[in-house]
Motif scaffolding. Structure first.
Motif, PDB file in Angstrom:
ATOM      1  N   LEU A  62       0.763  -1.168  -0.015  1.00 44.29           N
ATOM      2  CA  LEU A  62      -0.130  -0.030  -0.041  1.00 44.29           C
ATOM      3  C   LEU A  62       1.048   1.243  -0.002  1.00 44.29           C
ATOM      4  N   GLY A  63       1.910   1.256   0.606  1.00 45.92           N
ATOM      5  CA  GLY A  63       2.737   2.494   0.910  1.00 45.92           C
ATOM      6  C   GLY A  63       3.511   2.666  -0.362  1.00 45.92           C
ATOM      7  N   GLY A  64       4.146   1.714  -0.934  1.00 42.95           N
ATOM      8  CA  GLY A  64       5.022   2.157  -2.313  1.00 42.95           C
ATOM      9  C   GLY A  64       4.089   2.453  -3.264  1.00 42.95           C
ATOM     10  N   LEU A  65       2.879   1.886  -3.484  1.00 48.21           N
ATOM     11  CA  LEU A  65       1.863   2.057  -4.599  1.00 48.21           C
ATOM     12  C   LEU A  65       1.340   3.537  -4.209  1.00 48.21           C
ATOM     13  N   THR A  66       0.770   4.017  -3.267  1.00 45.10           N
ATOM     14  CA  THR A  66       0.587   5.139  -2.744  1.00 45.10           C
ATOM     15  C   THR A  66       1.538   6.271  -3.133  1.00 45.10           C
ATOM     16  N   LEU A  67       2.904   6.015  -2.888  1.00 44.48           N
ATOM     17  CA  LEU A  67       3.926   6.935  -3.319  1.00 44.48           C
ATOM     18  C   LEU A  67       4.091   7.065  -4.777  1.00 44.48           C
ATOM     19  N   SER A  68       4.002   5.993  -5.558  1.00 46.01           N
ATOM     20  CA  SER A  68       4.079   5.983  -6.873  1.00 46.01           C
ATOM     21  C   SER A  68       2.793   6.713  -7.586  1.00 46.01           C
ATOM     22  N   ARG A  69       1.758   6.613  -6.911  1.00 43.19           N
ATOM     23  CA  ARG A  69       0.381   7.168  -7.477  1.00 43.19           C
ATOM     24  C   ARG A  69       0.467   8.916  -7.146  1.00 43.19           C
ATOM     25  N   VAL A  70       1.003   9.332  -5.860  1.00 43.92           N
ATOM     26  CA  VAL A  70       1.177  10.661  -5.940  1.00 43.92           C
ATOM     27  C   VAL A  70       2.248  11.502  -6.639  1.00 43.92           C
ATOM     28  N   LEU A  71       3.530  10.532  -6.961  1.00 42.60           N
ATOM     29  CA  LEU A  71       4.539  11.020  -7.858  1.00 42.60           C
ATOM     30  C   LEU A  71       3.857  11.052  -9.210  1.00 42.60           C
ATOM     31  N   SER A 124      19.078   7.154  -8.444  1.00 43.69           N
ATOM     32  CA  SER A 124      19.632   7.917  -7.697  1.00 43.69           C
ATOM     33  C   SER A 124      18.600   8.391  -6.455  1.00 43.69           C
ATOM     34  N   LEU A 125      17.519   7.731  -6.466  1.00 45.17           N
ATOM     35  CA  LEU A 125      16.493   7.838  -5.398  1.00 45.17           C
ATOM     36  C   LEU A 125      15.966   6.527  -5.055  1.00 45.17           C
ATOM     37  N   LEU A 126      16.138   5.866  -3.949  1.00 42.29           N
ATOM     38  CA  LEU A 126      15.667   4.593  -3.789  1.00 42.29           C
ATOM     39  C   LEU A 126      14.696   4.442  -2.526  1.00 42.29           C
ATOM     40  N   VAL A 127      13.856   3.978  -2.626  1.00 43.06           N
ATOM     41  CA  VAL A 127      12.886   4.011  -1.399  1.00 43.06           C
ATOM     42  C   VAL A 127      12.366   2.284  -1.173  1.00 43.06           C
ATOM     43  N   GLY A 128      12.687   2.252   0.088  1.00 39.08           N
ATOM     44  CA  GLY A 128      12.475   0.745   0.501  1.00 39.08           C
ATOM     45  C   GLY A 128      11.140   0.840   1.193  1.00 39.08           C
ATOM     46  N   ALA A 129       9.866   0.411   0.378  1.00 40.45           N
ATOM     47  CA  ALA A 129       8.709   0.037   0.999  1.00 40.45           C
ATOM     48  C   ALA A 129       8.489  -1.366   0.820  1.00 40.45           C
ATOM     49  N   ASP A 130       9.330  -2.304   1.248  1.00 35.39           N
ATOM     50  CA  ASP A 130       9.376  -3.607   1.258  1.00 35.39           C
ATOM     51  C   ASP A 130       9.260  -4.525   2.752  1.00 35.39           C
ATOM     52  N   GLY A 131       8.416  -3.807   3.539  1.00 34.76           N
ATOM     53  CA  GLY A 131       7.898  -4.437   4.604  1.00 34.76           C
ATOM     54  C   GLY A 131       8.937  -4.703   5.825  1.00 34.76           C
ATOM     55  N   ALA A 132       8.296  -5.769   6.537  1.00 35.87           N
ATOM     56  CA  ALA A 132       9.057  -6.075   7.808  1.00 35.87           C
ATOM     57  C   ALA A 132      10.413  -6.559   7.557  1.00 35.87           C
ATOM     58  N   TRP A 133      10.814  -7.386   6.634  1.00 41.14           N
ATOM     59  CA  TRP A 133      12.118  -7.893   6.543  1.00 41.14           C
ATOM     60  C   TRP A 133      12.739  -7.092   5.433  1.00 41.14           C
ATOM     61  N   SER A 134      12.886  -5.826   5.253  1.00 42.82           N
ATOM     62  CA  SER A 134      13.168  -5.019   4.212  1.00 42.82           C
ATOM     63  C   SER A 134      14.685  -5.246   3.849  1.00 42.82           C
ATOM     64  N   ARG A 135      15.084  -5.263   2.331  1.00 39.98           N
ATOM     65  CA  ARG A 135      16.360  -5.670   2.096  1.00 39.98           C
ATOM     66  C   ARG A 135      17.072  -4.430   1.891  1.00 39.98           C
ATOM     67  N   VAL A 136      16.115  -2.967   1.830  1.00 39.07           N
ATOM     68  CA  VAL A 136      16.902  -1.852   1.581  1.00 39.07           C
ATOM     69  C   VAL A 136      17.074  -1.193   3.168  1.00 39.07           C
ATOM     70  N   ARG A 137      16.510  -1.709   4.156  1.00 46.98           N
ATOM     71  CA  ARG A 137      16.725  -1.003   5.496  1.00 46.98           C
ATOM     72  C   ARG A 137      18.041  -1.159   5.786  1.00 46.98           C
ATOM     73  N   PRO A 138      18.788  -2.148   5.772  1.00 47.87           N
ATOM     74  CA  PRO A 138      20.450  -2.322   6.160  1.00 47.87           C
ATOM     75  C   PRO A 138      21.206  -1.116   5.620  1.00 47.87           C
ATOM     76  N   LEU A 139      20.775  -0.525   4.370  1.00 46.79           N
ATOM     77  CA  LEU A 139      21.693   0.612   4.043  1.00 46.79           C
ATOM     78  C   LEU A 139      21.517   1.947   4.918  1.00 46.79           C
ATOM     79  N   LEU A 140      20.270   1.926   5.812  1.00 44.81           N
ATOM     80  CA  LEU A 140      20.330   2.965   6.677  1.00 44.81           C
ATOM     81  C   LEU A 140      20.424   2.484   8.462  1.00 44.81           C
ATOM     82  N   SER A 141      20.009   1.274   8.611  1.00 44.17           N
ATOM     83  CA  SER A 141      20.046   1.026  10.077  1.00 44.17           C
ATOM     84  C   SER A 141      20.178  -0.341  10.294  1.00 44.17           C
ATOM     85  N   GLY A 142      20.777  -0.685  11.286  1.00 41.60           N
ATOM     86  CA  GLY A 142      21.139  -2.156  11.734  1.00 41.60           C
ATOM     87  C   GLY A 142      20.064  -2.808  12.594  1.00 41.60           C
TER      88      GLY A 142
END
Length: 372
Positions: free
Chosen positions: A12-21, A149-167
């Motif tokens: 829901l979050g990723g699709l809402t972002l895409s829609r608003v963009l 050049s702009l990556l958004v992790g909207a990939d839930g509890a076990w996000s593969r993007v989160r480790p770029l930002l947080s441990g």
């Protein structure tokens, strides 16, 4: 801004972002691990709240479409004891601010609002790495990769993007849900349908409970709630649905048969959902070119806020990018500062699972719902 925004996760979050963009003329690409929109069931009822979820859909220009999928009467709620006696019965009088919709229908509404080809199905992330200067490469299990050049992790509890930002990693809450369905309740399971009522029904005791929703077509969606260690569930063979159902039902021996039937009459194999959370005050330092939204950013136990916050995150991030198309770092800074505050406030104000299942249940929940 002409460089597409790369979004990982078609929830829901990723699709809402895409829609608003899209509304603001900014291109985006959404990468999703599922092979199609129908690969997995999409959960049950969601109450879309008038202070976050509904404003998000308004920002996305989808208010009218949203109204078409609302299930009338589903804001009704009742609380029962183990004998099936009604302790609290709140009807839906049409004045509530949290209309109910089915998650799958809401997700499809968002998908239908996007240009064809926006979502790339069958793209499971296998790795993400920083390239410098705010750029990142996302590798997929199918052997392809995307650079952004702009990556958004909207990939839930076990996000593969989160480790770029947080441990930070999700931790088990000590509570798990087991999910099943009873179809065409009014015709095929009339006693259970009457017990559930028009919307949501909860029957709770310390450490366990049964929750059910009335969905479209009179289908009944059951969630068994058990406060048990994770290894307790390893003793259940979920590959044998009948045996698993029987073992779960034994936890409710002595309960009214109209309640236990919501478990034993299940027409789908029981599915285990271990509940995990991130720290309530989960934050990270501003990292160029990447951010998170929804459960990837602030995973919490089920409290009615998760889907609404994901919608709101997506809408607010989209607005921030549109307001600063040539200064993405300013956009991300503004978005994250506000998101950190609202996620903490949301967790602080919501009923806690351990309150629901604590020694004083169900009366402590009644008091919480009454504002006491």
């Amino acid at each position: 801004m002409t460089t597409p925004v790369t979004i990982v996760g078609a929830g829901l979050g990723g699709l809402t972002l895409s829609r608003v963009l899209h509304v603001h003329g900014i291109p985006s690409t959404v990468y999703e691990a599922d092979s199609s929109p129908s690969t997995r069931t999409q959960g049950g009822l969601l109450d879309i709240r008038d202070y976050n979820g509904q404003p998000a859909l308004q920002t996305a220009g989808l208010t009218e479409e949203f109204r078409k999928i609302i299930l009338a009467g589903r804001q009704a709620m009742r609380l029962l004891d183990r004998e099936g006696n009604v302790l609290l019965d709140v009807p839906d009088d049409g004045t509530g601010g949290e209309p109910e919709v089915q998650r799958g229908e809401l997700r499809q509404m968002l998908l239908d609002s996007l240009p064809a080809g926006t979502v790339r199905w069958g793209h499971k992330v296998s790795g993400v790495r920083a390239l410098g200067d705010g750029r990142h490469e996302v590798a997929f299990a199918n052997g392809t990769a995307a650079t952004t050049s702009l990556l958004v992790g909207a990939d839930g509890a076990w996000s593969r993007v989160r480790p770029l930002l947080s441990g930070a990693t999700p931790e088990y809450t000590g509570v798990s849900f087991i999910e099943t369905h009873l179809f065409e309740g009014d015709n095929r399971h009339p006693t259970s349908a009457k017990t559930v009522g028009g919307g949501t029904m909860m029957a709770l005791e310390p450490g366990k409970g049964i929750l059910a929703h009335r969905e479209r077509g009179g289908n009944l969606h059951t969630w068994v709630i058990l406060a048990r260690p994770q290894d307790w569930f390893t003793g259940i063979d979920f590959t044998d649905p009948a045996a698993a159902t029987a073992q779960i039902a034994r936890e409710f021996d002595g309960w009214a048969p109209e309640l236990t039937a919501l478990i034993t009459d299940g027409e789908t194999a029981p599915v285990l959902r271990n509940i995990h959370t991130l720290p309530v005050e989960h934050q990270w330092d501003r990292t160029p070119g990447v951010t998170l939204l929804g459960d990837a950013a602030h995973l919490a136990a089920p409290n009615g806020e998760g889907a609404n916050l994901a919608l709101y995150d997506g809408a607010e991030l989209g607005k921030a990018i549109a307001a600063h198309p040539d200064d993405i770092e300013t956009a991300l800074t503004e978005y994250e500062r506000a998101m950190f505050v609202r996620s903490v406030a949301s967790n602080a104000g919501a009923p806690d699972l351990h309150v629901m299942l604590g020694d004083g249940t169900p009366h402590n929940l009644i008091n919480a719902l009454a504002g006491n």
